[in-house]
Write a protein that holds these residues in place. Structure first.
Motif, PDB file in Angstrom:
ATOM      1  N   LYS A  36       4.432  -0.208   4.993  1.00 23.85           N
ATOM      2  CA  LYS A  36       5.712  -0.598   4.390  1.00 23.85           C
ATOM      3  C   LYS A  36       5.610  -0.770   2.881  1.00 23.85           C
ATOM      4  N   HIS A  37       4.379  -0.927   2.381  1.00 24.99           N
ATOM      5  CA  HIS A  37       4.192  -1.142   0.945  1.00 24.99           C
ATOM      6  C   HIS A  37       3.896   0.157   0.192  1.00 24.99           C
ATOM      7  N   ILE A  38       3.858   1.264   0.904  1.00 26.53           N
ATOM      8  CA  ILE A  38       3.683   2.557   0.238  1.00 26.53           C
ATOM      9  C   ILE A  38       4.972   2.902  -0.500  1.00 26.53           C
ATOM     10  N   VAL A  39       4.835   3.355  -1.733  1.00 25.69           N
ATOM     11  CA  VAL A  39       5.995   3.754  -2.522  1.00 25.69           C
ATOM     12  C   VAL A  39       5.807   5.197  -2.976  1.00 25.69           C
ATOM     13  N   MET A  40       6.913   5.838  -3.278  1.00 29.11           N
ATOM     14  CA  MET A  40       6.875   7.196  -3.826  1.00 29.11           C
ATOM     15  C   MET A  40       6.942   7.108  -5.340  1.00 29.11           C
ATOM     16  N   GLN A  41       5.971   7.691  -6.016  1.00 34.20           N
ATOM     17  CA  GLN A  41       5.973   7.736  -7.481  1.00 34.20           C
ATOM     18  C   GLN A  41       5.642   9.148  -7.934  1.00 34.20           C
ATOM     19  N   PHE A  42       6.577   9.756  -8.633  1.00 36.32           N
ATOM     20  CA  PHE A  42       6.397  11.110  -9.152  1.00 36.32           C
ATOM     21  C   PHE A  42       5.959  12.082  -8.051  1.00 36.32           C
ATOM     22  N   GLY A  43       6.521  11.880  -6.865  1.00 36.74           N
ATOM     23  CA  GLY A  43       6.245  12.789  -5.765  1.00 36.74           C
ATOM     24  C   GLY A  43       4.988  12.480  -4.976  1.00 36.74           C
ATOM     25  N   TYR A  44       4.288  11.383  -5.313  1.00 41.14           N
ATOM     26  CA  TYR A  44       3.064  10.993  -4.613  1.00 41.14           C
ATOM     27  C   TYR A  44       3.300   9.738  -3.780  1.00 41.14           C
ATOM     28  N   LYS A  45       2.610   9.654  -2.652  1.00 42.84           N
ATOM     29  CA  LYS A  45       2.654   8.456  -1.816  1.00 42.84           C
ATOM     30  C   LYS A  45       1.567   7.507  -2.307  1.00 42.84           C
ATOM     31  N   VAL A  46       1.998   6.371  -2.841  1.00 48.38           N
ATOM     32  CA  VAL A  46       1.113   5.460  -3.578  1.00 48.38           C
ATOM     33  C   VAL A  46       1.052   4.094  -2.906  1.00 48.38           C
ATOM     34  N   LEU A  47      -0.166   3.556  -2.808  1.00 51.43           N
ATOM     35  CA  LEU A  47      -0.342   2.195  -2.303  1.00 51.43           C
ATOM     36  C   LEU A  47      -1.248   1.437  -3.251  1.00 51.43           C
ATOM     37  N   SER A  48      -0.788   0.303  -3.718  1.00 48.74           N
ATOM     38  CA  SER A  48      -1.601  -0.560  -4.577  1.00 48.74           C
ATOM     39  C   SER A  48      -1.954  -1.849  -3.840  1.00 48.74           C
ATOM     40  N   LEU A  49      -3.273  -2.072  -3.726  1.00 47.41           N
ATOM     41  CA  LEU A  49      -3.779  -3.336  -3.191  1.00 47.41           C
ATOM     42  C   LEU A  49      -4.640  -4.006  -4.253  1.00 47.41           C
ATOM     43  N   ALA A  50      -4.255  -3.840  -5.503  1.00 51.47           N
ATOM     44  CA  ALA A  50      -4.994  -4.425  -6.619  1.00 51.47           C
ATOM     45  C   ALA A  50      -4.787  -5.937  -6.663  1.00 51.47           C
ATOM     46  N   ARG A  51      -5.786  -6.627  -7.180  1.00 54.82           N
ATOM     47  CA  ARG A  51      -5.715  -8.077  -7.410  1.00 54.82           C
ATOM     48  C   ARG A  51      -5.361  -8.863  -6.138  1.00 54.82           C
ATOM     49  N   GLN A  52      -5.969  -8.492  -5.038  1.00 53.71           N
ATOM     50  CA  GLN A  52      -5.702  -9.190  -3.773  1.00 53.71           C
ATOM     51  C   GLN A  52      -6.839 -10.120  -3.370  1.00 53.71           C
ATOM     52  N   GLY A  53      -7.904 -10.184  -4.169  1.00 51.65           N
ATOM     53  CA  GLY A  53      -9.036 -11.038  -3.845  1.00 51.65           C
ATOM     54  C   GLY A  53      -9.825 -10.557  -2.634  1.00 51.65           C
ATOM     55  N   MET A  54      -9.719  -9.285  -2.314  1.00 59.10           N
ATOM     56  CA  MET A  54     -10.367  -8.757  -1.115  1.00 59.10           C
ATOM     57  C   MET A  54     -11.871  -8.592  -1.314  1.00 59.10           C
ATOM     58  N   ILE A  55     -12.649  -8.948  -0.308  1.00 62.56           N
ATOM     59  CA  ILE A  55     -14.084  -8.662  -0.327  1.00 62.56           C
ATOM     60  C   ILE A  55     -14.382  -7.397   0.480  1.00 62.56           C
ATOM     61  N   ALA A  56     -13.380  -6.947   1.243  1.00 60.90           N
ATOM     62  CA  ALA A  56     -13.473  -5.688   1.977  1.00 60.90           C
ATOM     63  C   ALA A  56     -12.050  -5.187   2.228  1.00 60.90           C
ATOM     64  N   PRO A  57     -11.842  -3.880   2.204  1.00 60.00           N
ATOM     65  CA  PRO A  57     -10.497  -3.353   2.494  1.00 60.00           C
ATOM     66  C   PRO A  57     -10.143  -3.618   3.952  1.00 60.00           C
ATOM     67  N   PRO A  58      -8.862  -3.778   4.267  1.00 63.54           N
ATOM     68  CA  PRO A  58      -8.460  -3.978   5.669  1.00 63.54           C
ATOM     69  C   PRO A  58      -8.747  -2.724   6.493  1.00 63.54           C
ATOM     70  N   ASP A  59      -9.217  -2.894   7.710  1.00 63.00           N
ATOM     71  CA  ASP A  59      -9.565  -1.766   8.566  1.00 63.00           C
ATOM     72  C   ASP A  59      -8.378  -0.826   8.790  1.00 63.00           C
ATOM     73  N   GLU A  60      -7.185  -1.405   8.817  1.00 63.29           N
ATOM     74  CA  GLU A  60      -5.989  -0.594   9.100  1.00 63.29           C
ATOM     75  C   GLU A  60      -5.682   0.391   7.977  1.00 63.29           C
ATOM     76  N   LEU A  61      -6.256   0.144   6.810  1.00 64.15           N
ATOM     77  CA  LEU A  61      -5.979   1.011   5.654  1.00 64.15           C
ATOM     78  C   LEU A  61      -6.344   2.460   5.947  1.00 64.15           C
ATOM     79  N   TRP A  62      -7.422   2.661   6.698  1.00 63.12           N
ATOM     80  CA  TRP A  62      -7.933   4.016   6.929  1.00 63.12           C
ATOM     81  C   TRP A  62      -7.076   4.812   7.892  1.00 63.12           C
TER      82      TRP A  62
END
Length: 292
Positions: A36-62
């Motif tokens: 739901k947090h994916i956005v369209m920017q200049f024709g690309y499907k973009v997801l930003s998870l910057a500055r989330q304090g993550m020590i590992a990416p969420p498994d669902e990301l893949w």
């Protein structure tokens, strides 16, 4: 006869809608919630998870295999899982500002990758498999702990911008000289003692930055890079310049501000004739070199 009057929703109705919405949310999988947090920017499907304090990416990301641009910057990631290889459509991968000590070999399976930012981490080496990302155009490995690059990166013949600044590199890696499309090469703040004659292979270079190293002299073949618009050799151990340097006619002036185009050379222990001639500017230096 009048039409039916519109009926205002009651508080009971609103509560019912709220409960339905909550129930719907509960049925979403974790990957759908991220999607739901994916956005369209200049024709690309973009997801930003910057500055989330993550020590590992969420498994669902893949599971989000449609992603084309992924920003994981400014987190606390210590590793990047091999599952990253599942994101076959990635064009841009931003990993800067984490605590990565290595990149997984599987990164080489991202055959559509054009931009990789991995600066400001703790990388001590780069996997050979990165050479399989032959569509790469921009690669930043600055501010790490690298001493070299694997020879396999010779395959990155589409690379246009390479940043290796602020590492522990003692010589420009041999693979770099195969990157014939480079227009930007940044190797500042390393431990370089010279620039090899092979530099002439990078005929399209427009910007070469090697400031704050231990370079003693500039090679004659550097003067073959006639497309150079910015050459920064400040804060080295350079005493003299090649007689052929006047061939670099796109260096329009002696520059001082870091962002200015031109020749940055004044902060070196230049020998007396060269230092005095430079008081008259870059053209005065070129006239001197032609006459001698």
């Amino acid at each position: 006869m009048g039409g039916k009057e519109s009926k205002e929703p009651t508080s009971k109705d609103m509560k019912l809608v709220g409960r339905k919405s909550a129930a719907c949310e509960e049925t979403l999988t974790s990957s759908d919630r991220i999607r739901k947090h994916i956005v369209m920017q200049f024709g690309y499907k973009v997801l930003s998870l910057a500055r989330q304090g993550m020590i590992a990416p969420p498994d669902e990301l893949w599971e989000l295999i449609e992603l084309q641009k992924l920003n994981l910057s400014l987190n606390c990631l210590c590793f990047l899982p091999s599952c990253v290889a599942l994101l076959q459509n990635l064009v841009v991968l931003n990993l800067w500002g984490n605590q990565l000590t290595s990149l997984p070999p599987e990164i080489g399976q991202l055959r559509n990758l054009k931009v990789l930012f991995a600066y400001c981490n703790h990388l001590t080496e780069v996997p050979e498999e990165l050479g399989s990302c032959t569509k790469l155009e921009v690669l930043s490995l600055a501010n790490n702990q690298l001493t070299s690059l694997p020879d396999s990166l010779s395959a990155l013949t589409n690379l246009q911008k390479l940043n290796l600044s602020h590492n522990n590199i003692m010589y420009v890696p041999a693979c770099v000289y195969s990157m014939k499309k480079l227009v930007f090469l940044q190797v500042a703040c390393n431990r370089l003692e010279n620039i090899a004659e092979h530099i002439q292979a990078l005929a399209d270079l427009k910007i070469l930055i090697v400031e704050e190293n231990c370079i003693h002299c500039l090679p004659k073949m550097l003067c073959c890079l006639t497309k150079l618009e910015l050459l920064n050799v400040d804060y080295n151990d350079i005493q003299n310049v090649p007689a052929e340097m006047y061939q670099l006619n796109r260096l329009e002036k002696l520059a001082s501000h870091p962002l200015d185009k031109g020749l940055h050379i004044m902060h070196n222990p230049l020998i007396k004739p060269i230092k005095e001639v430079l008081d008259g500017g870059l053209q005065a230096l070129y006239n001197y070199l032609k006459a001698n």
